[in-house]
Design an enzyme around this catalytic site. Structure first.
Site, PDB file in Angstrom:
ATOM      1  N   TYR A 164       1.192  -1.324   0.213  1.00 38.54           N
ATOM      2  CA  TYR A 164      -0.015   0.037  -0.254  1.00 38.54           C
ATOM      3  C   TYR A 164       0.873   1.341   0.344  1.00 38.54           C
ATOM      4  O   TYR A 164       1.831   1.426   0.817  1.00 38.54           O
ATOM      5  CB  TYR A 164      -0.802  -0.463   1.408  1.00 38.54           C
ATOM      6  CG  TYR A 164      -1.921   1.048   1.246  1.00 38.54           C
ATOM      7  CD1 TYR A 164      -3.133   1.039   0.470  1.00 38.54           C
ATOM      8  CD2 TYR A 164      -1.260   1.862   1.832  1.00 38.54           C
ATOM      9  CE1 TYR A 164      -4.190   2.366   0.438  1.00 38.54           C
ATOM     10  CE2 TYR A 164      -2.367   3.319   1.968  1.00 38.54           C
ATOM     11  CZ  TYR A 164      -3.577   3.364   1.473  1.00 38.54           C
ATOM     12  OH  TYR A 164      -4.761   4.661   1.314  1.00 38.54           O
ATOM     13  N   ASP A 245       9.476   3.002  -0.087  1.00 35.41           N
ATOM     14  CA  ASP A 245       8.786   3.795   0.833  1.00 35.41           C
ATOM     15  C   ASP A 245       8.389   3.406   2.721  1.00 35.41           C
ATOM     16  O   ASP A 245       8.168   2.739   2.699  1.00 35.41           O
ATOM     17  CB  ASP A 245       7.327   3.335   0.372  1.00 35.41           C
ATOM     18  CG  ASP A 245       5.590   4.315   1.408  1.00 35.41           C
ATOM     19  OD1 ASP A 245       6.581   4.213   2.237  1.00 35.41           O
ATOM     20  OD2 ASP A 245       4.742   3.599   0.810  1.00 35.41           O
ATOM     21  N   LYS A 272       2.780  10.423   8.080  1.00 34.04           N
ATOM     22  CA  LYS A 272       2.897  10.249   8.707  1.00 34.04           C
ATOM     23  C   LYS A 272       3.088  11.252   9.981  1.00 34.04           C
ATOM     24  O   LYS A 272       3.302  12.383   9.579  1.00 34.04           O
ATOM     25  CB  LYS A 272       3.327   8.877   9.168  1.00 34.04           C
ATOM     26  CG  LYS A 272       2.408   7.827   8.366  1.00 34.04           C
ATOM     27  CD  LYS A 272       0.766   7.393   8.481  1.00 34.04           C
ATOM     28  CE  LYS A 272       0.176   6.645   7.284  1.00 34.04           C
ATOM     29  NZ  LYS A 272      -1.110   6.661   7.249  1.00 34.04           N
TER      30      LYS A 272
HETATM   31  C1  PLP Z   1       3.524   2.968   3.044  1.00 32.47           C
HETATM   32  C2  PLP Z   1       2.766   4.246   2.847  1.00 32.47           C
HETATM   33  N1  PLP Z   1       2.771   4.976   2.313  1.00 32.47           N
HETATM   34  C3  PLP Z   1       1.856   5.287   1.752  1.00 32.47           C
HETATM   35  C4  PLP Z   1       0.780   5.574   2.349  1.00 32.47           C
HETATM   36  C5  PLP Z   1       0.057   6.641   1.958  1.00 32.47           C
HETATM   37  O1  PLP Z   1       0.194   7.872   2.536  1.00 32.47           O
HETATM   38  P1  PLP Z   1      -1.458   8.981   2.726  1.00 32.47           P
HETATM   39  O2  PLP Z   1      -2.175   8.244   3.354  1.00 32.47           O
HETATM   40  O3  PLP Z   1      -0.468   9.576   3.930  1.00 32.47           O
HETATM   41  O4  PLP Z   1      -1.572   9.206   1.679  1.00 32.47           O
HETATM   42  C6  PLP Z   1       0.554   5.169   3.741  1.00 32.47           C
HETATM   43  C7  PLP Z   1      -0.178   5.453   4.364  1.00 32.47           C
HETATM   44  O5  PLP Z   1      -0.921   4.117   5.331  1.00 32.47           O
HETATM   45  C8  PLP Z   1       2.058   4.260   3.877  1.00 32.47           C
HETATM   46  O6  PLP Z   1       1.165   3.111   4.731  1.00 32.47           O
END
Ligand code: PLP
Length: 446
Positions: A164, A245, A272
């Site tokens: 994700y 990520d 986050k």
């Molecule tokens: C690993 C990862 N990347 C990207 C995101 C996306 O972040 P945002 O919710 O701030 O768009 C999340 C959100 O949970 C995440 O866990």
């Protein structure tokens, strides 16, 4: 066969009972749900927050405690899906935000705060030579992918099943229906050999490998170090960029998770808690790649009205400097490992098909026995057990998530952690016979 049917019926009844108790206890949340459903589909604007029979409305938070619309008090063991690391009322964050707002909101210009946060991120994360801000982790990943496509002049992006990377960047075995139509190749997680073979076979087509060093939403499944190193090497050999990520995992120690394993990305995405609890995302990495966005010389534009908003910049800077310096990140990592060890010992002693995967302060309950290396290993678990656990924890005054995700935030105390372990112990005792009998039937061949 007869046994399986009766287990099925028993589970249905247990869930129905738990939902009934939940509904009876939460009339004000139910009322909110019905009212808001008139204006938002399913009363919802953020899919992850929905659960049956209806989600609680949270009206207030302080430190590691939240209160719902019916006046119940919960210890927060989800921490805004990792963005709420600092809790709900840290004076350091509030003062920084107040001060920033006193100096003026929406200044339409560069400000005194963005450079300070940028410098912190560059100094903290070894992969980050230059950084840019966004409003979410989703945007950060979209921009990092865009940078890689332009930098390499290629089209394909390797991602992993169960990953994700944001609201428009979700993956099962294939991209989800809401995922942006880039040219993705989805490969199994933690299969280094298979991934390297596929990357080599694709040759010069691959622009980037986009990778969570621990699948977060995918169930807190850590990458094996060999997998990370193999992908680093494969990216280099293929002339592709490795994008890590670390939106969730940058909290795993003073320099983030990849640095712990000795892997340096070409680009790293963040989000986050790094925005101090405000809307935030960032991407950064090699200076030669990031310079694509240098407005003096680079070919790429990257705009965003709120990218450098003073509230986020101030909160992020205060959080990292005052509340979460590298040694605090190391301490939280150790604390989380301690909790997970206790929970797993408890499940093993009870002989339950239950385990808690993850690293440091992020963990996920899974109702399966045996090793968990990729999301497919937990796909056979019965979702009713997860729901029972979630509703049981709510009744015990512990706020987690329907998917079994559990997060430690800084204000959670040792007494809170003891209470959490006790609640899991009571869950296991309450549902012991159900869990034990369901084990064989629920493991999906595992
Ligand atoms: C690993 C990862 N990347 C990207 C995101 C996306 O972040 P945002 O919710 O701030 O768009 C999340 C959100 O949970 C995440 O866990």
């Amino acid at each position: 066969m007869t046994t399986e049917i009766s287990i099925d019926v028993m589970l249905d009844e247990a869930v129905a009972d738990a939902r009934r108790r939940f509904t009876d206890a939460n009339p004000a949340s139910l009322q909110q749900f019905h009212t808001n459903a008139g204006y938002m589909p399913g009363a919802n604007s953020r899919s992850v927050l929905f659960y049956a029979p209806f989600p609680l409305t949270i009206v207030r938070g302080e430190a590691a405690t939240v209160w719902d619309a019916d006046g119940h008090r919960y210890t927060d063991f989800i921490g805004e899906y990792t963005a709420g690391l600092y809790g709900h009322s840290a004076p350091e964050i509030r003062e920084a935000v107040d001060e920033a707002m006193r100096a003026g909101i929406s200044l339409t210009g560069h400000n005194l705060l963005e450079g300070k946060l940028a410098r912190l991120l560059c100094e903290r994360f070894p992969a980050v030579e230059l950084v840019r801000f966004t409003n979410s982790g989703t945007e950060a990943n979209l921009m990092a992918i865009t940078a890689a496509l332009r930098f390499t002049g290629r089209r394909k992006i390797v991602v992993f099943s169960g990953a994700y990377h944001g609201g428009v960047l979700g993956f099962g075995a294939q991209p989800l229906p809401t995922t942006v139509p880039f040219d993705f190749i989805v490969l199994p997680y933690n299969d280094a050999e298979g991934a390297v073979a596929r990357i080599e076979a694709e040759g010069a087509g691959i622009a980037a490998i986009l990778l969570e060093p621990m699948l977060g939403s995918g169930g807190c499944i850590p990458a094996e170090p060999g997998f990370l190193h193999a992908l680093r090497d494969a990216a280099t050999r293929a002339g592709a960029l490795l994008i890590t990520d670390e939106v969730m995992t940058s909290r795993m120690g003073g320099q983030g998770l990849c640095a712990k394993v000795g892997v340096t990305a070409d680009l790293m995405t963040m989000g986050k808690y790094l925005g101090g609890g405000m809307s935030f995302g960032a991407f950064g990495g090699r200076a030669d790649v990031m310079s694509l966005f240098d407005p003096r010389t680079g070919p790429l534009a990257h705009s965003g009205t709120f990218n450098n908003n003073v509230v986020t910049m101030a909160a992020g800077y205060a959080g990292l400097t005052k509340l979460f310096p590298p040694h605090a990140a190391d301490a939280l990592f150790a604390r989380g490992n301690g909790l997970r060890d206790r929970l797993n010992a408890l499940a093993v002693n009870a002989g339950m098909p239950l385990q808690f995967t993850g690293l440091g302060s992020l963990m996920n309950a899974h109702f399966v026995a045996g090793g968990v290396r990729r999301p497919e290993d937990v796909a056979g678990a019965d979702p009713r057990l997860r729901e029972l656990l979630f509703l049981h924890l709510l009744e015990a005054g512990l706020y987690t998530s329907p998917r079994g995700f559990i997060v430690l935030s800084l204000p959670v105390t040792d007494a809170d952690i003891d209470a959490f372990v006790d609640a899991i112990e009571r869950f296991v005792a309450t549902y012991q016979s159900l869990l034990a009998r369901s084990g064989g039937a629920l493991l999906g061949g595992g």
